[in-house]
Write a protein that holds these residues in place. Structure first.
Motif, mmCIF file in Angstrom:
data_model
loop_
_atom_site.group_PDB
_atom_site.id
_atom_site.type_symbol
_atom_site.label_atom_id
_atom_site.label_comp_id
_atom_site.label_asym_id
_atom_site.label_seq_id
_atom_site.Cartn_x
_atom_site.Cartn_y
_atom_site.Cartn_z
ATOM 1 N N GLU A 44 0.982 -1.639 2.602
ATOM 2 C CA GLU A 44 0.198 -1.610 2.925
ATOM 3 C C GLU A 44 -0.824 -1.909 1.782
ATOM 4 N N GLU A 45 -1.888 -2.685 1.179
ATOM 5 C CA GLU A 45 -2.716 -2.472 0.052
ATOM 6 C C GLU A 45 -2.640 -0.793 -1.075
ATOM 7 N N GLY A 46 -2.482 -0.550 -2.432
ATOM 8 C CA GLY A 46 -2.073 0.659 -2.808
ATOM 9 C C GLY A 46 -0.195 0.915 -2.448
ATOM 10 N N ALA A 47 0.611 0.594 -2.214
ATOM 11 C CA ALA A 47 1.572 0.370 -1.269
ATOM 12 C C ALA A 47 2.819 -0.327 -0.997
ATOM 13 N N ASP A 48 1.842 -1.461 -1.819
ATOM 14 C CA ASP A 48 2.579 -2.791 -0.950
ATOM 15 C C ASP A 48 4.179 -2.997 -2.645
ATOM 16 N N ASP A 49 4.518 -2.022 -3.223
ATOM 17 C CA ASP A 49 5.849 -1.390 -3.713
ATOM 18 C C ASP A 49 7.457 -1.872 -3.144
#
Length: 170
Positions: A44-49
């Motif tokens: 998700e946005e902010g955690a798309d790693d």
């Protein structure tokens, strides 16, 4: 090959000299460290790693027009540059090592582009050893591989050692 991520993201793109049909891609990895998800759902946005993404770039008939070449981000230009003269790309299938077990077995079209299809195929392991076997789409030709590890969204630091990468032609 070793990849060290320190709050960063960068792909390694390996173009083939000519499109090839592949039966299987097999990788063994050793990962030290982890993604800082801080309770967010990975992807998700902010955690798309993701610790590791294996991208398979498929040949197709999409090409960039002059205006698109002027306006496109560099990663899109790099992607389309993999296609030999007279052909184009179809899309990239990413096969991801995931840290968030809610993603197990899921797939998605990436929110950033319809050209990116993601498959969450291998979980991060406690000992850091990951074996990944991928069967590219039968009947499609591959233009190249896109290897990436990213930790820029989550300010993560980790390393990935690619111990082996074996391509089996059809």
């Amino acid at each position: 090959m070793s990849i060290h991520v320190n709050q960063s993201a960068s792909p390694l793109i390996y173009p083939f000299s000519q499109p090839v049909a592949l039966q299987e891609i097999a990788l063994t990895l050793h990962i030290q460290g982890e993604i800082n998800l801080s309770g967010r759902k990975q992807g998700e946005e902010g955690a798309d790693d993701f610790l590791f993404r294996l991208g398979v770039v498929y040949e197709g008939d999409r090409r960039m027009g002059r205006f698109q070449r002027l306006m496109a981000p560099q990663w899109i230009k790099t992607l389309f540059a993999l296609a030999p003269e007279g052909t184009g790309i179809d899309y990239i299938s990413f096969y991801n090592v995931y840290s968030d077990h809610r993603l197990a077995g899921q797939e998605r079209v990436h929110p950033a582009s319809q050209l990116l299809k993601e498959h969450f195929v291998e979980p991060q392991t406690d000992d850091g050893h990951v074996t990944m076997k991928v069967s590219p789409e039968s009947g499609k030709r591959v233009l190249g591989l896109w290897l990436s590890s990213d930790g820029d969204d989550t300010a993560s630091e980790y390393s990935v050692q690619i111990n082996s990468l074996v391509l089996s032609p059809e």
